[in-house]
Design a protein around this motif. Sequence first.
Motif, PDB file in Angstrom:
ATOM      1  N   ARG A 143       0.818  -1.220   0.000  1.00 36.77           N
ATOM      2  CA  ARG A 143       0.000   0.000   0.000  1.00 36.77           C
ATOM      3  C   ARG A 143       0.851   1.269   0.000  1.00 36.77           C
ATOM      4  O   ARG A 143       0.622   2.202   0.771  1.00 36.77           O
ATOM      5  N   LEU A 144       1.857   1.281  -0.880  1.00 33.16           N
ATOM      6  CA  LEU A 144       2.664   2.483  -1.047  1.00 33.16           C
ATOM      7  C   LEU A 144       1.784   3.564  -1.677  1.00 33.16           C
ATOM      8  O   LEU A 144       0.800   3.238  -2.350  1.00 33.16           O
ATOM      9  N   PRO A 145       2.118   4.820  -1.496  1.00 28.46           N
ATOM     10  CA  PRO A 145       1.289   5.906  -2.047  1.00 28.46           C
ATOM     11  C   PRO A 145       1.109   5.763  -3.561  1.00 28.46           C
ATOM     12  O   PRO A 145       2.088   5.695  -4.309  1.00 28.46           O
ATOM     13  N   ILE A 146      -0.131   5.724  -3.993  1.00 26.32           N
ATOM     14  CA  ILE A 146      -0.423   5.415  -5.391  1.00 26.32           C
ATOM     15  C   ILE A 146       0.039   6.518  -6.352  1.00 26.32           C
ATOM     16  O   ILE A 146       0.578   6.218  -7.422  1.00 26.32           O
ATOM     17  N   ALA A 147      -0.152   7.779  -6.005  1.00 24.10           N
ATOM     18  CA  ALA A 147       0.213   8.865  -6.933  1.00 24.10           C
ATOM     19  C   ALA A 147       1.718   8.877  -7.196  1.00 24.10           C
ATOM     20  O   ALA A 147       2.150   8.907  -8.358  1.00 24.10           O
ATOM     21  N   LEU A 148       2.521   8.835  -6.158  1.00 25.44           N
ATOM     22  CA  LEU A 148       3.976   8.830  -6.339  1.00 25.44           C
ATOM     23  C   LEU A 148       4.420   7.537  -7.019  1.00 25.44           C
ATOM     24  O   LEU A 148       5.301   7.555  -7.879  1.00 25.44           O
ATOM     25  N   SER A 149       3.790   6.421  -6.659  1.00 28.07           N
ATOM     26  CA  SER A 149       4.131   5.145  -7.287  1.00 28.07           C
ATOM     27  C   SER A 149       3.901   5.198  -8.794  1.00 28.07           C
ATOM     28  O   SER A 149       4.775   4.816  -9.580  1.00 28.07           O
ATOM     29  N   MET A 150       2.748   5.682  -9.214  1.00 30.46           N
ATOM     30  CA  MET A 150       2.435   5.747 -10.645  1.00 30.46           C
ATOM     31  C   MET A 150       3.360   6.721 -11.370  1.00 30.46           C
ATOM     32  O   MET A 150       3.779   6.470 -12.505  1.00 30.46           O
ATOM     33  N   LEU A 151       3.704   7.821 -10.724  1.00 32.69           N
ATOM     34  CA  LEU A 151       4.630   8.785 -11.334  1.00 32.69           C
ATOM     35  C   LEU A 151       5.989   8.140 -11.569  1.00 32.69           C
ATOM     36  O   LEU A 151       6.562   8.255 -12.660  1.00 32.69           O
ATOM     37  N   LEU A 152       6.511   7.454 -10.580  1.00 31.30           N
ATOM     38  CA  LEU A 152       7.829   6.832 -10.721  1.00 31.30           C
ATOM     39  C   LEU A 152       7.810   5.659 -11.691  1.00 31.30           C
ATOM     40  O   LEU A 152       8.769   5.448 -12.439  1.00 31.30           O
ATOM     41  N   ILE A 153       6.726   4.908 -11.716  1.00 28.83           N
ATOM     42  CA  ILE A 153       6.570   3.849 -12.723  1.00 28.83           C
ATOM     43  C   ILE A 153       6.581   4.470 -14.114  1.00 28.83           C
ATOM     44  O   ILE A 153       7.271   3.997 -15.020  1.00 28.83           O
ATOM     45  N   PHE A 154       5.826   5.560 -14.283  1.00 31.61           N
ATOM     46  CA  PHE A 154       5.758   6.255 -15.570  1.00 31.61           C
ATOM     47  C   PHE A 154       7.141   6.728 -16.023  1.00 31.61           C
ATOM     48  O   PHE A 154       7.534   6.510 -17.165  1.00 31.61           O
ATOM     49  N   VAL A 155       7.883   7.358 -15.133  1.00 28.63           N
ATOM     50  CA  VAL A 155       9.209   7.886 -15.483  1.00 28.63           C
ATOM     51  C   VAL A 155      10.137   6.751 -15.910  1.00 28.63           C
ATOM     52  O   VAL A 155      10.805   6.841 -16.955  1.00 28.63           O
ATOM     53  N   GLY A 156      10.183   5.681 -15.125  1.00 30.63           N
ATOM     54  CA  GLY A 156      11.057   4.559 -15.468  1.00 30.63           C
ATOM     55  C   GLY A 156      10.712   3.930 -16.804  1.00 30.63           C
ATOM     56  O   GLY A 156      11.582   3.660 -17.629  1.00 30.63           O
ATOM     57  N   LYS A 157       9.438   3.735 -17.044  1.00 29.92           N
ATOM     58  CA  LYS A 157       9.002   3.090 -18.288  1.00 29.92           C
ATOM     59  C   LYS A 157       9.185   4.011 -19.493  1.00 29.92           C
ATOM     60  O   LYS A 157       9.582   3.560 -20.571  1.00 29.92           O
ATOM     61  N   LEU A 158       8.935   5.290 -19.325  1.00 25.07           N
ATOM     62  CA  LEU A 158       9.132   6.256 -20.410  1.00 25.07           C
ATOM     63  C   LEU A 158      10.603   6.294 -20.829  1.00 25.07           C
ATOM     64  O   LEU A 158      10.923   6.231 -22.031  1.00 25.07           O
ATOM     65  N   LEU A 159      11.494   6.374 -19.858  1.00 28.26           N
ATOM     66  CA  LEU A 159      12.928   6.394 -20.171  1.00 28.26           C
ATOM     67  C   LEU A 159      13.364   5.111 -20.859  1.00 28.26           C
ATOM     68  O   LEU A 159      14.149   5.137 -21.803  1.00 28.26           O
ATOM     69  N   ARG A 160      12.830   3.974 -20.407  1.00 27.93           N
ATOM     70  CA  ARG A 160      13.168   2.701 -21.038  1.00 27.93           C
ATOM     71  C   ARG A 160      12.730   2.671 -22.499  1.00 27.93           C
ATOM     72  O   ARG A 160      13.484   2.286 -23.380  1.00 27.93           O
ATOM     73  N   TYR A 161      11.490   3.101 -22.780  1.00 27.38           N
ATOM     74  CA  TYR A 161      11.005   3.067 -24.159  1.00 27.38           C
ATOM     75  C   TYR A 161      11.743   4.058 -25.057  1.00 27.38           C
ATOM     76  O   TYR A 161      11.994   3.770 -26.223  1.00 27.38           O
ATOM     77  N   TYR A 162      12.109   5.218 -24.518  1.00 26.75           N
ATOM     78  CA  TYR A 162      12.913   6.150 -25.325  1.00 26.75           C
ATOM     79  C   TYR A 162      14.284   5.555 -25.625  1.00 26.75           C
ATOM     80  O   TYR A 162      14.800   5.702 -26.729  1.00 26.75           O
ATOM     81  N   LEU A 163      14.865   4.858 -24.673  1.00 27.55           N
ATOM     82  CA  LEU A 163      16.149   4.205 -24.901  1.00 27.55           C
ATOM     83  C   LEU A 163      16.017   3.120 -25.972  1.00 27.55           C
ATOM     84  O   LEU A 163      16.854   3.023 -26.873  1.00 27.55           O
ATOM     85  N   VAL A 164      14.978   2.315 -25.905  1.00 26.96           N
ATOM     86  CA  VAL A 164      14.745   1.272 -26.908  1.00 26.96           C
ATOM     87  C   VAL A 164      14.588   1.892 -28.297  1.00 26.96           C
ATOM     88  O   VAL A 164      15.185   1.435 -29.273  1.00 26.96           O
TER      89      VAL A 164
END
Length: 137
Positions: free
Chosen positions: A107-128
């Motif tokens: 039950r980690l904070p959902i807003a911060l969790s989704m933001l950090l998930i978004f950042v990590g995944k966005l950077l990964r896809y730009y790298l790909v």
Amino acid sequence: MELWLLFSSSFISATILPGGSEALLAALVVKTPMDIATFVWIATLGNVLGAATTFGLGALAHRRRTQLELKYKKAIVWCQKYGCWSLLLSWLPVVGDALCFCAGWLRLPIALSMLLIFVGKLLRYYLVAWLALGVFG
């Protein structure tokens, strides 16, 4: 049609189901390099929504605490030690899904969790996409 396929592949890749959207993203970027931003955003959106689904499943599974503690022990330790920041690694194969699941379960904070998930995944896809253009483009 290609965008829906990319979205679906990215969504499935971020759930507990096996899948990989990077090859499809790379192929689309090489085929149509001028649409790189669109492809990356669609892949990121699908992957973040898939991760949100996994996060939600973790939150729902909170009742089965003992069984999950054994199965996801390492991911739980990471999430407890680094909190939401561990979700920057949600793009990693296998481990990333477990991190999203455990973040929901803990039950980690959902807003911060989704933001950090978004950042990590966005950077990964730009790298790909960048690598696909560099290698195949």
